[in-house]
Design a protein around this motif. Structure first.
Motif, PDB file in Angstrom:
ATOM      1  N   LEU A 135     -45.145   5.588 118.570  1.00 28.25           N
ATOM      2  CA  LEU A 135     -44.813   4.376 117.809  1.00 28.25           C
ATOM      3  C   LEU A 135     -45.495   3.192 118.483  1.00 28.25           C
ATOM      4  O   LEU A 135     -45.226   2.885 119.644  1.00 28.25           O
ATOM      5  CB  LEU A 135     -43.299   4.147 117.767  1.00 28.25           C
ATOM      6  N   ALA A 136     -46.399   2.546 117.757  1.00 29.28           N
ATOM      7  CA  ALA A 136     -47.064   1.343 118.265  1.00 29.28           C
ATOM      8  C   ALA A 136     -46.530   0.136 117.505  1.00 29.28           C
ATOM      9  O   ALA A 136     -46.436   0.161 116.273  1.00 29.28           O
ATOM     10  CB  ALA A 136     -48.575   1.450 118.099  1.00 29.28           C
ATOM     11  N   VAL A 137     -46.173  -0.897 118.247  1.00 30.55           N
ATOM     12  CA  VAL A 137     -45.642  -2.121 117.642  1.00 30.55           C
ATOM     13  C   VAL A 137     -46.463  -3.300 118.155  1.00 30.55           C
ATOM     14  O   VAL A 137     -46.686  -3.433 119.363  1.00 30.55           O
ATOM     15  CB  VAL A 137     -44.158  -2.331 117.990  1.00 30.55           C
ATOM     16  N   LEU A 138     -46.918  -4.133 117.220  1.00 32.55           N
ATOM     17  CA  LEU A 138     -47.656  -5.348 117.562  1.00 32.55           C
ATOM     18  C   LEU A 138     -46.673  -6.516 117.536  1.00 32.55           C
ATOM     19  O   LEU A 138     -46.005  -6.744 116.513  1.00 32.55           O
ATOM     20  CB  LEU A 138     -48.806  -5.570 116.585  1.00 32.55           C
ATOM     21  N   GLY A 193     -42.687   9.806 122.975  1.00 31.76           N
ATOM     22  CA  GLY A 193     -41.605  10.734 123.294  1.00 31.76           C
ATOM     23  C   GLY A 193     -40.231  10.132 123.077  1.00 31.76           C
ATOM     24  O   GLY A 193     -39.952   9.516 122.039  1.00 31.76           O
ATOM     25  N   ASN A 194     -39.362  10.253 124.076  1.00 35.89           N
ATOM     26  CA  ASN A 194     -37.974   9.806 123.948  1.00 35.89           C
ATOM     27  C   ASN A 194     -37.829   8.285 123.937  1.00 35.89           C
ATOM     28  O   ASN A 194     -36.725   7.771 123.725  1.00 35.89           O
ATOM     29  CB  ASN A 194     -37.125  10.405 125.070  1.00 35.89           C
ATOM     30  N   GLU A 195     -38.931   7.557 124.172  1.00 41.51           N
ATOM     31  CA  GLU A 195     -38.875   6.091 124.042  1.00 41.51           C
ATOM     32  C   GLU A 195     -38.837   5.663 122.576  1.00 41.51           C
ATOM     33  O   GLU A 195     -38.436   4.539 122.272  1.00 41.51           O
ATOM     34  CB  GLU A 195     -40.113   5.458 124.678  1.00 41.51           C
ATOM     35  N   VAL A 196     -39.251   6.550 121.694  1.00 44.71           N
ATOM     36  CA  VAL A 196     -39.442   6.149 120.297  1.00 44.71           C
ATOM     37  C   VAL A 196     -38.133   5.909 119.543  1.00 44.71           C
ATOM     38  O   VAL A 196     -38.003   4.869 118.865  1.00 44.71           O
ATOM     39  CB  VAL A 196     -40.330   7.170 119.554  1.00 44.71           C
ATOM     40  N   PRO A 197     -37.136   6.813 119.593  1.00 46.16           N
ATOM     41  CA  PRO A 197     -35.928   6.571 118.786  1.00 46.16           C
ATOM     42  C   PRO A 197     -35.283   5.202 118.997  1.00 46.16           C
ATOM     43  O   PRO A 197     -34.998   4.507 118.008  1.00 46.16           O
ATOM     44  CB  PRO A 197     -34.997   7.729 119.193  1.00 46.16           C
ATOM     45  N   PRO A 198     -35.070   4.738 120.238  1.00 44.11           N
ATOM     46  CA  PRO A 198     -34.463   3.403 120.373  1.00 44.11           C
ATOM     47  C   PRO A 198     -35.378   2.269 119.917  1.00 44.11           C
ATOM     48  O   PRO A 198     -34.900   1.170 119.600  1.00 44.11           O
ATOM     49  CB  PRO A 198     -34.152   3.295 121.877  1.00 44.11           C
ATOM     50  N   MET A 203     -36.040  12.689 111.712  1.00 45.68           N
ATOM     51  CA  MET A 203     -37.322  13.314 112.013  1.00 45.68           C
ATOM     52  C   MET A 203     -37.862  12.812 113.354  1.00 45.68           C
ATOM     53  O   MET A 203     -38.373  13.598 114.173  1.00 45.68           O
ATOM     54  CB  MET A 203     -38.314  13.020 110.905  1.00 45.68           C
ATOM     55  N   VAL A 204     -37.756  11.498 113.587  1.00 44.77           N
ATOM     56  CA  VAL A 204     -38.224  10.925 114.847  1.00 44.77           C
ATOM     57  C   VAL A 204     -37.450  11.533 116.016  1.00 44.77           C
ATOM     58  O   VAL A 204     -38.038  11.872 117.059  1.00 44.77           O
ATOM     59  CB  VAL A 204     -38.085   9.396 114.827  1.00 44.77           C
ATOM     60  N   ALA A 205     -36.148  11.693 115.847  1.00 49.43           N
ATOM     61  CA  ALA A 205     -35.348  12.293 116.919  1.00 49.43           C
ATOM     62  C   ALA A 205     -35.813  13.715 117.203  1.00 49.43           C
ATOM     63  O   ALA A 205     -35.982  14.115 118.367  1.00 49.43           O
ATOM     64  CB  ALA A 205     -33.865  12.283 116.534  1.00 49.43           C
ATOM     65  N   ASP A 211     -37.340  -1.895 115.807  1.00 51.19           N
ATOM     66  CA  ASP A 211     -38.455  -2.812 115.554  1.00 51.19           C
ATOM     67  C   ASP A 211     -39.282  -2.340 114.362  1.00 51.19           C
ATOM     68  O   ASP A 211     -39.772  -3.153 113.562  1.00 51.19           O
ATOM     69  CB  ASP A 211     -39.337  -2.944 116.791  1.00 51.19           C
ATOM     70  N   TYR A 212     -39.463  -1.029 114.232  1.00 48.38           N
ATOM     71  CA  TYR A 212     -40.165  -0.496 113.059  1.00 48.38           C
ATOM     72  C   TYR A 212     -39.439  -0.906 111.780  1.00 48.38           C
ATOM     73  O   TYR A 212     -40.055  -1.399 110.827  1.00 48.38           O
ATOM     74  CB  TYR A 212     -40.274   1.028 113.129  1.00 48.38           C
ATOM     75  N   HIS A 213     -38.130  -0.704 111.741  1.00 49.89           N
ATOM     76  CA  HIS A 213     -37.370  -1.017 110.534  1.00 49.89           C
ATOM     77  C   HIS A 213     -37.382  -2.513 110.243  1.00 49.89           C
ATOM     78  O   HIS A 213     -37.404  -2.926 109.072  1.00 49.89           O
ATOM     79  CB  HIS A 213     -35.930  -0.506 110.670  1.00 49.89           C
TER      80      HIS A 213
END
Length: 353
Positions: free
Chosen positions: A234-237, A191-196, A222-224, A200-202
């Motif tokens: 969004l999953a980040v390892l 949800g709203n945790e993803v945009p900020p 799009m993410v917003a 890390d994705y980039h």
């Protein structure tokens, strides 16, 4: 009932929201946030055209199009689009499609190119029948493959047990190797945790084997849009606090879409991408309880290990075989005059019934 072209989203009657809400049940690519983000990314020489059928303030059909230089009008899409379709209300469909087809036949276009379209899309098939009646010929060509998995009530354990032994063994071995040699942590943003968290994705994407993210602005927009209704995953390892792999998925009305995958090239030997895919598969199956998982475009061999069904998507060209004299005059005008012609006719019906 009338055919109307709008050139901006805020021109649509409020009733259009109900049509988008109905359409997004089938695909996130039919949702209003998706189309609005697409239109925000149009080139300077492109114009948004929302070809609609309305009765009073009730919107019965929306065909999102793009007008650019030349005589071919295009579907509003992106390279990420897996499925494009006409948004069509359930009532009076024969009348609505007749109105839409006749309205389109009066526009200053020689051809209409819609893609990527499913071969079992009943709305597009219906529109095609009435376009042919209105004087268009149709040509269909293969566009792309789309891999999906239908969950059918399985648990993650059931799903994993049905994967190829090679994949299961690789996952177990790589997870143990990475944990033993470095340790790792996976964090899920929703949800709203993803945009900020997209920073890390980039960062991962820039360190991957891929080129620089060509559509970073489009992706963030799009993410917003998708995070507001809670569709983003969004999953980040992380290894020692540093992002090593990232995957962006979307979950909408029981369907999970695997959108963007990336991992740091230096960590390839640990297969962090596969580890993340397994993590998200478990989450969307056991927590989100999705009915289907969509790997979107591409026929990559590795997708067959995770998915179970391949679908075809098509490009359909509709050629106006009998343009009217009025159309021919407008078609031969300079582009600026043609755009003015279209602008002057926004909100005005091209066809009444």
């Amino acid at each position: 009932m009338k055919f109307v072209c709008y050139s901006a989203w805020d021109q649509l009657p409020d009733s259009a929201d109900a049509l988008f809400a109905q359409a997004e049940q089938d695909s996130i690519f039919f949702s209003r946030p998706w189309f609005e983000n697409l239109s925000a990314a149009l080139d300077d020489d492109q114009t948004l055209v929302l070809a609609c059928v309305v009765t009073g303030n009730h919107v019965l059909a929306i065909l999102p199009l793009v007008k650019s230089a030349g005589h071919t009008w295009l579907s509003l899409k992106h390279r990420y689009t897996t499925h494009y379709s006409l948004l069509l209300a359930k009532d009076d469909q024969q009348q609505v499609l007749t109105c839409l087809a006749q309205g389109l036949s009066q526009l200053p276009l020689r051809s209409l190119l819609l893609e990527p379209v499913a071969d079992d899309d009943r709305s597009i098939a219906g529109l095609q029948r009435y376009l042919e009646t209105a004087g268009f010929s149709c040509e269909q060509h293969f566009r792309l493959y789309n891999w999906i998995y239908r969950v059918q009530g399985q648990s993650w354990a059931d799903y994993l047990a049905a994967r190829p032994a090679r994949l299961r063994n690789t996952l177990a071995r790589k997870q143990r190797k990475l944990e033993r040699e470095h340790g790792y942590d996976i964090r899920l943003f929703t949800g709203n945790e993803v945009p900020p968290a997209m920073a890390d994705y980039h960062a991962v994407y820039r360190a991957s084997w891929k080129a620089n993210e060509q559509y970073a602005g489009f992706l963030d927009g799009m993410v917003a849009g998708f995070s507001r209704p809670g569709w983003s995953r969004l999953a980040v390892l992380y290894v020692r606090g540093q992002p090593v792999a990232a995957q962006l998925w979307f979950v909408c009305h029981g369907k999970a879409s695997i959108f963007r995958l990336a991992y740091h090239e230096a960590w390839r030997q640990y297969s962090p991408g596969s580890i993340l895919t397994a993590f998200l598969m478990a989450y969307v199956i056991d927590v989100d309880k999705v009915e289907a998982i969509d790997f979107l475009t591409g026929n990559d061999a590795y997708k067959q290990d995770w998915m179970s069904e391949r679908r075809d998507r098509w490009r359909i060209s509709y050629i106006n075989t009998n343009p009217t004299e009025k159309q021919s005059i407008h078609l031969h005008r300079p582009l600026t005059a043609l755009l003015k012609w279209l602008k002057d006719r926004v909100y005005n019906p091209f066809f009444r019934q």
